[in-house]
Design an enzyme around this catalytic site. Structure first.
Site: not given
Length: 255
Positions: A106, A202, A232
């Site tokens: 991320s 996601d 995610h």
């Protein structure tokens, strides 16, 4: 085994007073270095799975906490993308030797790109997991309501509800400073091999973000894998096995 056998971390005490918590596993190079996500820490499932992966293969491994995260010093609300990039560079420079493969999750995917641009001679390869370059502006600010944006402008902070725990402070400083580090507006001069893993389910990073990043990187060795229905976090058993397989193939490619 790691230097701590799962116990307390070690600390990198910097000249500026920051204390960066970390766990390091000695081993062969290229080593692995994990860069965590926004408001996460180095004790998450992906970090620990990578540590076990590195230990099983005799490969050096480093996981650490940015300032304001986990067991490092500082307040999260004081943090910025530039500060967390500098934390990653301190860890890379002072806690690792030789070439490294950076694995960024991320926000860590953004930080790994910034680190690779700053230290190209140290980076053997990159693996992004739901990599989120430019997220503070493009994926966070752009989604806020007019009222939420006004609260940040007026008060300097808005506390964003989180599915993972306490609300996360989103500061005016975070948004403004993050714009200085945006990458997707032009070519990204990274030439090492890059592997991108992205879930189609996601709800934080769009599936096309990996394709956008793939197109911006100047490397001629970039693979983007879209995983149907993956979320995610990408931390299910299947996701973690896919990550291990991706690393095995990348290390074979690196020779």
């Amino acid at each position: 085994m790691s230097d701590t056998d799962g116990s307390a971390p070690q600390y990198l005490n910097r000249a500026d007073g920051a204390r960066i918590a970390y766990h390091h596993t000695p081993g062969e190079t290229p080593g692995l270095m994990f860069l965590g996500g926004f408001a996460s820490d180095m004790d998450g499932s992906k970090a620990l799975a990578l540590e076990a992966y590195a230990q099983a293969r005799g490969r050096a491994f480093l996981r650490f906490d940015y300032q304001g995260h986990g067991q490092s010093s500082g307040r999260f609300a004081d943090g910025t993308i530039g500060q967390w990039r500098d934390d990653a560079l301190s860890a890379l420079d002072q806690l690792t030797d030789g070439p490294q493969v950076l694995v960024g999750s991320s926000m860590g995917g953004w930080i790994m790109l910034l680190a690779a641009l700053a230290r190209p001679e140290r980076i053997a390869g990159l693996v992004g997991i739901a990599a989120a370059p430019d997220f503070t502006d493009e994926l966070l600010w752009s989604r806020l309501t007019t009222q939420q944006k006004q609260e940040i402008e007026d008060k300097g902070v808005w506390n964003m509800p989180s599915d993972y725990g306490d609300p996360v402070p989103i500061t005016h400083q975070l948004i403004g400073e993050g714009r200085r580090h945006k990458l997707l507006d032009g070519p990204i001069a990274i030439t090492c091999p890059v592997r991108l893993l992205q879930g189609t389910a996601d709800d934080e990073v769009p599936a096309d973000w990996a394709l956008k990043l793939q197109n911006r990187l100047t490397s001629d060795d970039v693979e983007a894998t879209l995983v149907k229905d993956a979320d995610h976090r990408m931390s299910t058993d299947r996701d973690l096995q896919r990550l291990r397989d991706t690393l095995d193939r990348l290390f074979r490619d690196l020779g």
